[in-house]
Design a protein around this motif. Structure first.
Motif, PDB file in Angstrom:
ATOM      1  N   GLU A  26       0.833  -1.209   0.000  1.00 59.90           N
ATOM      2  CA  GLU A  26       0.000   0.000   0.000  1.00 59.90           C
ATOM      3  C   GLU A  26       0.865   1.255   0.000  1.00 59.90           C
ATOM      4  N   ARG A  27       1.941   1.256   0.797  1.00 58.90           N
ATOM      5  CA  ARG A  27       2.845   2.404   0.859  1.00 58.90           C
ATOM      6  C   ARG A  27       3.511   2.627  -0.495  1.00 58.90           C
ATOM      7  N   LEU A  28       3.996   1.554  -1.112  1.00 60.44           N
ATOM      8  CA  LEU A  28       4.651   1.673  -2.416  1.00 60.44           C
ATOM      9  C   LEU A  28       3.672   2.142  -3.490  1.00 60.44           C
ATOM     10  N   LEU A  29       2.449   1.648  -3.446  1.00 59.20           N
ATOM     11  CA  LEU A  29       1.432   2.089  -4.406  1.00 59.20           C
ATOM     12  C   LEU A  29       1.138   3.580  -4.231  1.00 59.20           C
ATOM     13  N   ALA A  30       1.075   4.036  -2.984  1.00 57.93           N
ATOM     14  CA  ALA A  30       0.826   5.452  -2.709  1.00 57.93           C
ATOM     15  C   ALA A  30       1.982   6.323  -3.202  1.00 57.93           C
ATOM     16  N   LEU A  31       3.195   5.764  -3.224  1.00 53.14           N
ATOM     17  CA  LEU A  31       4.369   6.498  -3.702  1.00 53.14           C
ATOM     18  C   LEU A  31       4.488   6.471  -5.222  1.00 53.14           C
ATOM     19  N   GLY A  32       3.637   5.689  -5.881  1.00 51.55           N
ATOM     20  CA  GLY A  32       3.654   5.655  -7.337  1.00 51.55           C
ATOM     21  C   GLY A  32       4.275   4.423  -7.946  1.00 51.55           C
ATOM     22  N   VAL A  33       4.628   3.441  -7.124  1.00 53.94           N
ATOM     23  CA  VAL A  33       5.230   2.202  -7.626  1.00 53.94           C
ATOM     24  C   VAL A  33       4.094   1.278  -8.068  1.00 53.94           C
ATOM     25  N   THR A  34       3.603   1.518  -9.268  1.00 54.97           N
ATOM     26  CA  THR A  34       2.523   0.717  -9.834  1.00 54.97           C
ATOM     27  C   THR A  34       3.044   0.008 -11.080  1.00 54.97           C
ATOM     28  N   PRO A  46      25.758   4.082   1.231  1.00 55.83           N
ATOM     29  CA  PRO A  46      26.851   3.236   1.727  1.00 55.83           C
ATOM     30  C   PRO A  46      26.437   1.771   1.774  1.00 55.83           C
ATOM     31  N   LYS A  47      27.319   0.922   1.334  1.00 49.28           N
ATOM     32  CA  LYS A  47      27.096  -0.531   1.315  1.00 49.28           C
ATOM     33  C   LYS A  47      25.902  -0.931   0.453  1.00 49.28           C
ATOM     34  N   ASN A  48      25.421  -0.030  -0.407  1.00 52.68           N
ATOM     35  CA  ASN A  48      24.274  -0.281  -1.290  1.00 52.68           C
ATOM     36  C   ASN A  48      23.013  -0.682  -0.534  1.00 52.68           C
ATOM     37  N   ASN A  49      22.916  -0.355   0.761  1.00 52.51           N
ATOM     38  CA  ASN A  49      21.731  -0.713   1.527  1.00 52.51           C
ATOM     39  C   ASN A  49      20.557   0.215   1.235  1.00 52.51           C
ATOM     40  N   LEU A  50      20.826   1.477   0.967  1.00 57.11           N
ATOM     41  CA  LEU A  50      19.780   2.464   0.709  1.00 57.11           C
ATOM     42  C   LEU A  50      20.004   3.056  -0.674  1.00 57.11           C
ATOM     43  N   THR A  51      18.949   3.103  -1.475  1.00 57.12           N
ATOM     44  CA  THR A  51      19.057   3.636  -2.835  1.00 57.12           C
ATOM     45  C   THR A  51      17.987   4.686  -3.042  1.00 57.12           C
ATOM     46  N   VAL A  52      18.353   5.761  -3.747  1.00 55.11           N
ATOM     47  CA  VAL A  52      17.421   6.846  -4.039  1.00 55.11           C
ATOM     48  C   VAL A  52      16.936   6.684  -5.474  1.00 55.11           C
ATOM     49  N   TYR A  53      15.609   6.729  -5.625  1.00 54.57           N
ATOM     50  CA  TYR A  53      14.964   6.559  -6.929  1.00 54.57           C
ATOM     51  C   TYR A  53      14.109   7.782  -7.238  1.00 54.57           C
ATOM     52  N   ARG A  54      13.893   8.048  -8.529  1.00 57.41           N
ATOM     53  CA  ARG A  54      12.923   9.064  -8.939  1.00 57.41           C
ATOM     54  C   ARG A  54      11.736   8.302  -9.516  1.00 57.41           C
ATOM     55  N   ILE A  55      10.589   8.464  -8.859  1.00 58.70           N
ATOM     56  CA  ILE A  55       9.368   7.794  -9.272  1.00 58.70           C
ATOM     57  C   ILE A  55       8.301   8.859  -9.479  1.00 58.70           C
ATOM     58  N   ARG A  56       7.838   9.008 -10.705  1.00 59.65           N
ATOM     59  CA  ARG A  56       6.801   9.990 -11.051  1.00 59.65           C
ATOM     60  C   ARG A  56       7.139  11.398 -10.550  1.00 59.65           C
ATOM     61  N   GLY A  57       8.415  11.780 -10.680  1.00 50.58           N
ATOM     62  CA  GLY A  57       8.838  13.124 -10.308  1.00 50.58           C
ATOM     63  C   GLY A  57       9.261  13.296  -8.863  1.00 50.58           C
ATOM     64  N   ALA A  58       9.045  12.307  -8.019  1.00 44.00           N
ATOM     65  CA  ALA A  58       9.427  12.403  -6.606  1.00 44.00           C
ATOM     66  C   ALA A  58      10.665  11.549  -6.339  1.00 44.00           C
ATOM     67  N   MET A  59      11.550  12.042  -5.465  1.00 42.14           N
ATOM     68  CA  MET A  59      12.715  11.251  -5.072  1.00 42.14           C
ATOM     69  C   MET A  59      12.359  10.454  -3.824  1.00 42.14           C
ATOM     70  N   ILE A  60      12.606   9.142  -3.903  1.00 47.28           N
ATOM     71  CA  ILE A  60      12.225   8.237  -2.824  1.00 47.28           C
ATOM     72  C   ILE A  60      13.403   7.326  -2.507  1.00 47.28           C
ATOM     73  N   ALA A  61      13.703   7.153  -1.223  1.00 48.77           N
ATOM     74  CA  ALA A  61      14.765   6.244  -0.802  1.00 48.77           C
ATOM     75  C   ALA A  61      14.129   4.949  -0.305  1.00 48.77           C
ATOM     76  N   LEU A  62      14.638   3.830  -0.814  1.00 55.51           N
ATOM     77  CA  LEU A  62      14.154   2.518  -0.390  1.00 55.51           C
ATOM     78  C   LEU A  62      15.320   1.666   0.084  1.00 55.51           C
ATOM     79  N   ARG A  63      15.064   0.855   1.104  1.00 63.25           N
ATOM     80  CA  ARG A  63      16.068  -0.092   1.566  1.00 63.25           C
ATOM     81  C   ARG A  63      16.146  -1.262   0.596  1.00 63.25           C
ATOM     82  N   LYS A  64      17.244  -1.981   0.663  1.00 61.31           N
ATOM     83  CA  LYS A  64      17.462  -3.124  -0.221  1.00 61.31           C
ATOM     84  C   LYS A  64      16.345  -4.161  -0.057  1.00 61.31           C
ATOM     85  N   GLU A  65      15.895  -4.378   1.186  1.00 58.31           N
ATOM     86  CA  GLU A  65      14.831  -5.358   1.441  1.00 58.31           C
ATOM     87  C   GLU A  65      13.534  -4.967   0.744  1.00 58.31           C
TER      88      GLU A  65
END
Length: 73
Positions: A26-34, A46-65
């Motif tokens: 639900e959280r990912l869908l609300a952020l535009g990950v459809t 650092p250590k590739n654990n956190l990555t920043v993405y641009r999704i529908r114009g917004a910058m979002i950080a997601l953990r590797k999990e």
């Protein structure tokens, strides 16, 4: 099967499927990950654990999990 964590910095990928559990899904869908959404990989932390993405114009950080649950094309 390729997942979002496999994408390299600077790449733009398309979401094929979101395999997350209910509350995270639900959280990912609300952020535009459809399905069909385009995601640009901006930078990895650092250590590739956190990555920043641009999704529908917004910058979002997601953990590797979290990004491991998003299937891409």
């Amino acid at each position: 099967m390729k997942v979002l964590t496999d994408a390299n910095v600077g790449e733009t990928v398309k979401v094929k499927n979101n395999d997350a559990e209910e509350s995270l899904k639900e959280r990912l869908l609300a952020l535009g990950v459809t399905n069909g959404a385009h995601i640009e990989v901006l930078r990895k932390g650092p250590k590739n654990n956190l990555t920043v993405y641009r999704i529908r114009g917004a910058m979002i950080a997601l953990r590797k999990e979290e990004s491991r649950l998003i299937e891409i094309v």
